[in-house]
Design a protein around this motif. Structure first.
Motif, short mmCIF file in Angstrom:
data_model
loop_
_atom_site.label_atom_id
_atom_site.label_comp_id
_atom_site.label_asym_id
_atom_site.label_seq_id
_atom_site.Cartn_x
_atom_site.Cartn_y
_atom_site.Cartn_z
N GLU A 92 0.86 -1.10 -0.16
CA GLU A 92 -0.09 0.17 -0.29
C GLU A 92 0.90 1.38 0.03
O GLU A 92 0.59 2.31 -0.70
CB GLU A 92 -0.94 0.02 1.19
N GLN A 93 1.89 1.09 0.57
CA GLN A 93 2.61 2.27 0.78
C GLN A 93 3.56 2.70 -0.25
O GLN A 93 3.78 3.65 -0.95
CB GLN A 93 3.87 2.20 1.86
N ARG A 94 4.14 1.65 -1.15
CA ARG A 94 4.78 1.63 -2.17
C ARG A 94 3.68 2.29 -3.53
O ARG A 94 4.38 3.15 -4.40
CB ARG A 94 5.27 0.31 -2.88
N GLU A 95 2.52 1.87 -3.37
CA GLU A 95 1.42 2.03 -4.47
C GLU A 95 1.18 3.68 -4.22
O GLU A 95 1.44 4.48 -5.32
CB GLU A 95 0.42 1.44 -4.13
N LEU A 96 1.30 4.21 -3.13
CA LEU A 96 1.30 5.75 -2.92
C LEU A 96 2.25 6.27 -3.12
O LEU A 96 2.25 7.50 -3.97
CB LEU A 96 0.85 5.87 -1.57
N LEU A 97 3.31 5.64 -2.92
CA LEU A 97 4.76 6.55 -3.27
C LEU A 97 5.06 6.42 -4.84
O LEU A 97 5.65 7.71 -5.23
CB LEU A 97 5.94 5.91 -2.30
N ALA A 98 4.65 5.64 -5.56
CA ALA A 98 4.48 5.71 -7.04
C ALA A 98 3.75 6.63 -7.35
O ALA A 98 4.30 7.24 -8.47
CB ALA A 98 4.23 4.15 -7.38
N ALA A 99 2.66 6.89 -6.99
CA ALA A 99 1.85 8.08 -7.38
C ALA A 99 2.26 9.23 -7.10
O ALA A 99 2.36 10.28 -7.84
CB ALA A 99 0.52 7.91 -6.80
N VAL A 100 3.06 9.60 -6.13
CA VAL A 100 3.86 10.78 -5.91
C VAL A 100 4.98 10.90 -6.76
O VAL A 100 4.99 11.96 -7.06
CB VAL A 100 4.37 10.67 -4.15
N ARG A 101 5.71 9.84 -6.89
CA ARG A 101 6.73 9.88 -8.05
C ARG A 101 6.24 10.35 -9.32
O ARG A 101 7.01 11.19 -9.97
CB ARG A 101 7.59 8.66 -7.97
N ARG A 102 5.11 9.67 -9.78
CA ARG A 102 4.63 9.93 -11.19
C ARG A 102 4.30 11.63 -11.13
O ARG A 102 4.57 12.31 -11.94
CB ARG A 102 3.34 9.35 -11.39
N VAL A 103 3.52 12.14 -9.95
CA VAL A 103 3.16 13.46 -10.11
C VAL A 103 4.25 14.20 -9.90
O VAL A 103 4.41 15.68 -10.47
CB VAL A 103 2.20 13.42 -8.76
N GLY A 132 10.45 3.57 9.30
CA GLY A 132 10.28 2.52 8.11
C GLY A 132 9.73 3.03 6.92
O GLY A 132 10.03 2.99 5.74
N PHE A 133 8.51 4.04 7.11
CA PHE A 133 7.91 4.78 6.20
C PHE A 133 8.87 5.62 5.58
O PHE A 133 9.21 5.60 4.07
CB PHE A 133 6.71 5.09 6.45
N VAL A 134 9.53 6.28 6.06
CA VAL A 134 10.48 7.26 5.75
C VAL A 134 11.54 6.84 4.74
O VAL A 134 11.93 7.04 3.83
CB VAL A 134 11.02 8.17 6.71
N GLU A 135 12.28 5.71 5.43
CA GLU A 135 12.93 4.94 4.57
C GLU A 135 12.84 4.35 3.32
O GLU A 135 13.28 4.44 2.27
CB GLU A 135 13.76 3.59 5.22
N LEU A 136 11.48 3.82 3.35
CA LEU A 136 10.85 3.36 2.10
C LEU A 136 10.57 4.52 1.18
O LEU A 136 10.75 4.51 -0.08
CB LEU A 136 9.69 2.63 2.30
N ALA A 137 10.14 5.35 1.60
CA ALA A 137 9.87 6.66 0.89
C ALA A 137 11.13 7.23 0.12
O ALA A 137 11.03 7.67 -1.05
CB ALA A 137 9.29 8.04 1.63
N ARG A 138 12.17 7.29 0.96
CA ARG A 138 13.39 7.79 0.28
C ARG A 138 13.95 6.89 -0.76
O ARG A 138 14.29 7.23 -2.05
CB ARG A 138 14.61 7.67 1.36
#
Length: 146
Positions: A92-103, A132-138
């Protein structure tokens, strides 16, 4: 202003005139925050407040949908919900972060990982999950994710 509690029609009828009056008395509105989804009223908001340079985009929004209808010159400050940061699955977190990256390929984007609730039994677990979320987001936003 929190959609869906405020419908687009109510926004146009009551909120837009208030924002026009605020701008007449105080100057341009340059930012806007809501905890709700913006898609149904963002066109009216930006027409009434052309000085907005950044929108706070809560976790209740579809980033791709909003990105498609908002001028790329307007930045997004993306708010990630507490539940996603502290209890969301990595998928779920990766899916959201992928959208952030696209935008972020089209506009200036900031990311705010909300975690100011005591969702777990102790504070250490909250911080472990936030970190953990911050590391994944980075990693995901740098294109290093899996």
């Amino acid at each position: 202003v929190n959609p869906p509690f405020i419908s687009p029609a109510i926004f146009r009828q009551f909120v837009v005139p208030a924002y026009l009056e605020i701008q007449q008395q105080e100057g341009p509105v340059t930012g806007f925050h809501t905890c709700g989804p913006l898609a149904g009223l963002v066109g009216d908001l930006l027409a009434a407040c052309p000085g907005i340079g950044t929108l706070d985009v809560s976790g209740w929004n579809d980033l791709d949908q909003l990105d498609a209808v908002v001028d790329p010159a307007i930045g997004f400050q993306c708010q990630v919900r507490n539940a996603t940061v502290l209890a969301g699955s990595p998928g779920e977190q990766r899916e959201l972060l992928a959208a952030v990256r696209r935008v972020a390929a089209r506009r200036q984007v900031g990311l705010n990982a909300q975690s100011i609730v005591m969702l777990h039994a102790d504070l250490a677990e909250n911080f472990r999950r936030l970190n953990g979320f911050v590391e994944l987001a980075r990693a995901e936003l740098a294109g290093e994710g899996s």
